[in-house]
Design a protein around this motif. Structure first.
Motif, mmCIF file in Angstrom:
data_model
loop_
_atom_site.group_PDB
_atom_site.id
_atom_site.type_symbol
_atom_site.label_atom_id
_atom_site.label_comp_id
_atom_site.label_asym_id
_atom_site.label_seq_id
_atom_site.Cartn_x
_atom_site.Cartn_y
_atom_site.Cartn_z
ATOM 1 N N MET A 176 4.121 -2.263 16.040
ATOM 2 C CA MET A 176 4.268 -1.932 14.622
ATOM 3 C C MET A 176 3.314 -0.799 14.251
ATOM 4 S SD MET A 176 4.235 -5.852 13.166
ATOM 5 C CE MET A 176 4.645 -5.412 11.472
ATOM 6 N N VAL A 177 3.806 0.194 13.497
ATOM 7 C CA VAL A 177 2.993 1.347 13.112
ATOM 8 C C VAL A 177 3.097 1.568 11.609
ATOM 9 C CG1 VAL A 177 2.592 3.816 13.413
ATOM 10 C CG2 VAL A 177 3.314 2.433 15.367
ATOM 11 N N LEU A 178 1.940 1.535 10.929
ATOM 12 C CA LEU A 178 1.844 1.868 9.509
ATOM 13 C C LEU A 178 1.364 3.310 9.404
ATOM 14 C CD1 LEU A 178 1.222 -1.287 9.837
ATOM 15 C CD2 LEU A 178 0.047 -1.086 7.629
ATOM 16 N N GLY B 60 0.796 -1.225 0.000
ATOM 17 C CA GLY B 60 0.000 0.000 0.000
ATOM 18 C C GLY B 60 0.825 1.270 0.000
ATOM 19 N N GLY B 61 2.151 1.129 0.155
ATOM 20 C CA GLY B 61 2.997 2.312 0.218
ATOM 21 C C GLY B 61 2.926 3.025 1.550
ATOM 22 N N TYR B 62 2.657 2.271 2.639
ATOM 23 C CA TYR B 62 2.557 2.856 3.969
ATOM 24 C C TYR B 62 3.855 2.588 4.731
ATOM 25 C CZ TYR B 62 -2.277 2.266 2.457
ATOM 26 O OH TYR B 62 -3.438 2.269 1.718
ATOM 27 N N PRO B 63 4.643 3.606 4.991
ATOM 28 C CA PRO B 63 5.884 3.392 5.740
ATOM 29 C C PRO B 63 5.599 2.701 7.070
ATOM 30 C CG PRO B 63 5.827 5.615 4.829
ATOM 31 C CD PRO B 63 4.466 5.019 4.610
ATOM 32 N N LEU B 64 6.442 1.744 7.420
ATOM 33 C CA LEU B 64 6.270 0.962 8.637
ATOM 34 C C LEU B 64 7.438 1.225 9.576
ATOM 35 C CD1 LEU B 64 4.952 -1.421 10.269
ATOM 36 C CD2 LEU B 64 6.477 -2.934 9.005
ATOM 37 N N THR B 65 7.110 1.497 10.844
ATOM 38 C CA THR B 65 8.139 1.602 11.866
ATOM 39 C C THR B 65 7.807 0.631 12.991
ATOM 40 O OG1 THR B 65 6.978 3.415 12.989
ATOM 41 C CG2 THR B 65 8.657 4.015 11.362
ATOM 42 N N VAL B 66 8.845 0.206 13.698
ATOM 43 C CA VAL B 66 8.688 -0.735 14.811
ATOM 44 C C VAL B 66 9.482 -0.184 15.987
ATOM 45 C CG1 VAL B 66 8.951 -3.125 15.577
ATOM 46 C CG2 VAL B 66 8.528 -2.632 13.155
ATOM 47 N N GLU C 221 -2.394 6.702 11.309
ATOM 48 C CA GLU C 221 -1.534 5.557 11.591
ATOM 49 C C GLU C 221 -2.378 4.365 12.020
ATOM 50 O OE1 GLU C 221 2.277 8.143 13.258
ATOM 51 O OE2 GLU C 221 1.119 6.899 14.651
ATOM 52 N N VAL C 222 -1.853 3.177 11.754
ATOM 53 C CA VAL C 222 -2.456 1.925 12.218
ATOM 54 C C VAL C 222 -1.400 1.186 13.024
ATOM 55 C CG1 VAL C 222 -3.477 -0.290 11.559
ATOM 56 C CG2 VAL C 222 -4.011 1.783 10.244
ATOM 57 N N VAL C 223 -1.745 0.804 14.262
ATOM 58 C CA VAL C 223 -0.767 0.159 15.138
ATOM 59 C C VAL C 223 -1.204 -1.252 15.494
ATOM 60 C CG1 VAL C 223 -1.807 1.197 17.204
ATOM 61 C CG2 VAL C 223 0.526 0.336 17.312
ATOM 62 N N ASN C 224 -0.242 -2.168 15.469
ATOM 63 C CA ASN C 224 -0.403 -3.528 15.989
ATOM 64 C C ASN C 224 0.384 -3.590 17.289
ATOM 65 O OD1 ASN C 224 -0.551 -6.368 16.396
ATOM 66 N ND2 ASN C 224 1.330 -6.648 15.215
#
Length: 412
Positions: free
Chosen positions: A65-67, A53-59, A122-125
């Motif tokens: 995890m954050v998109l 989706g082109g959503y940068p991911l950081t951990v 943002e979306v977080v797991n």
């Protein structure tokens, strides 16, 4: 704002079914304990969806995890949607998972429609929401909100003695980002109800106003090993018996307050050694108590403390409360609740107000930022069970409410 924006329900369902194939349990649900190989695999899948989706991911340093879908004013605090992908030992396919993947679907839908937002969404797991492997539950949102340190979390151990930090390194999801310390504009969490109210009433959306005050405890029972044959009854210091007496006391306390809708549960028992022919020298009993009112919960806790000396005397053991934690004593943000109600009315979505009797990461986020929750129906209220089930049609109104409310907040 237009009312005809809608998520792609078929795509959301397909995404849920891909998740359902990762860590599948023996009865068709999920066994995806945190920081195990199935957890790594579903994290890899979320990472792949983010890249697609082109959503940068950081951990961050605890594996959260954050998109990100960038806003036109990226310096503004973001709007965050979150939940968890880990499950119970015999968990369902939707508990927590729906919230993360509904957030992903919100990002995808905004892209499909070419809608820009002022604020980043943002979306977080969250890592270890369930607490099925490392206690307490909601462990990493606890640290993210500043109520525990990352070091404390990393040193938690599962029943096999494995450190959280070692398990995190083992699946390769220790990230470089700091844990917490960020300002966010708002937090939305969508979750199956985990109860029967919405399903029975035929209402598609619950607006969660707060939680039940809840307390968890780890009870330590110290005895002594001895042979089950020649050891006289008067010389036995059986930790198993002491723990069993506490478990019965906990159950009795639950029944004593059942008319208030309170619950008390003896949930897990660990023994050393756990062998035939030998009395156990040590036991750990994990319990939880929940009640609609804090006063009732405090009465239940006092009753348990009063029962422990008798349990110890009768079992010839030493019994203590080794650890205690709690959550649920709060209310969600009035402004966000108002947004959910107004948005649902505008969309023609029937709702009912509910209080959550389970724990959620939103509880900890609410300590440091405006937060709210949306419940969707859970068939017959079955959850923490592989038979947990939902269907798409009654779920979509809640997901569309999430889409509209998050979009409104991101553009305010």
């Amino acid at each position: 704002m237009t009312t005809n924006l809608s998520v792609n329900g078929n795509r959301l369902w397909d995404t849920l079914m891909v998740s359902a194939g990762i860590g599948t349990g023996p009865r068709g649900g999920l066994r995806r304990l945190t920081l195990t190989e199935p957890d790594r695999l579903v994290r890899d899948q979320l990472k792949a969806w983010a890249e697609e989706g082109g959503y940068p991911l950081t951990v961050d340093g605890l594996g959260n995890m954050v998109l990100r879908r960038a806003g036109t004013e990226p310096d503004l605090p973001p709007v965050v949607i979150g939940s968890h992908l880990d499950t119970q030992w015999a968990g369902g396919r939707f508990d927590g998972i729906l919230g993360v993947l509904a957030g992903l679907e919100v990002l995808r839908t905004l892209d499909d429609l070419g809608i820009a937002t002022r604020r980043t969404i943002e979306v977080v797991n969250w890592t270890n929401e369930e607490g099925a492997r490392f206690s307490p539950p909601m462990l990493c949102s606890l640290a993210w909100s500043g109520q525990a340190t990352p070091d404390w979390v990393e040193n938690r151990r599962d029943r096999d003695g494995i450190r959280f930090g070692d398990a995190l390194d083992g699946i390769g999801y220790r990230g470089p980002e700091p844990v917490g310390g960020r300002t966010i504009d708002a937090y939305f969490e969508l979750h199956i109800e985990q109860g029967p109210a919405l399903d029975r009433a035929g209402v598609p959306v619950g607006i969660v106003t707060g939680g039940y005050p809840s307390c968890g405890m780890r009870i330590a029972v110290e005895g002594a090993t001895a042979h089950t044959g020649p050891t006289p009854m008067g010389e036995r210091h059986n930790a198993l018996v002491g723990a069993a007496m506490v478990a019965v006391a906990v159950n009795d306390i639950g029944w004593a307050h059942a008319d208030t809708d309170a619950k008390a549960t003896a949930a897990r028992l660990d023994l050393v050694p756990n062998l035939p022919g030998t009395l156990s020298e040590y036991a750990e009993l994990f319990i939880d108590m929940r009640a609609p009112e804090l006063e009732t919960l405090e009465t239940m806790k006092a009753s348990l403390r009063a029962a422990l000396p008798d349990c110890a005397a009768r079992s010839l053991t030493q019994i203590s409360i080794a650890e205690e934690w709690g959550f649920g004593v709060f209310s969600f943000d009035d402004g966000l609740i108002g947004t959910l109600r107004e948005t649902a009315e505008r969309l023609g979505i029937p709702t009912m107000d509910l209080r959550s009797q389970a724990g959620h990461d939103a509880y900890h986020v609410a300590r440091v930022a405006p937060a709210c929750m949306i419940f969707t129906p859970c068939r017959d209220g079955i959850t923490h069970n592989e038979a947990e089930d939902i269907s798409l049609e009654p779920t979509l109104p809640g997901v569309n409410l999430l889409l509209h409310a998050a979009l409104a907040r991101a553009n305010r």
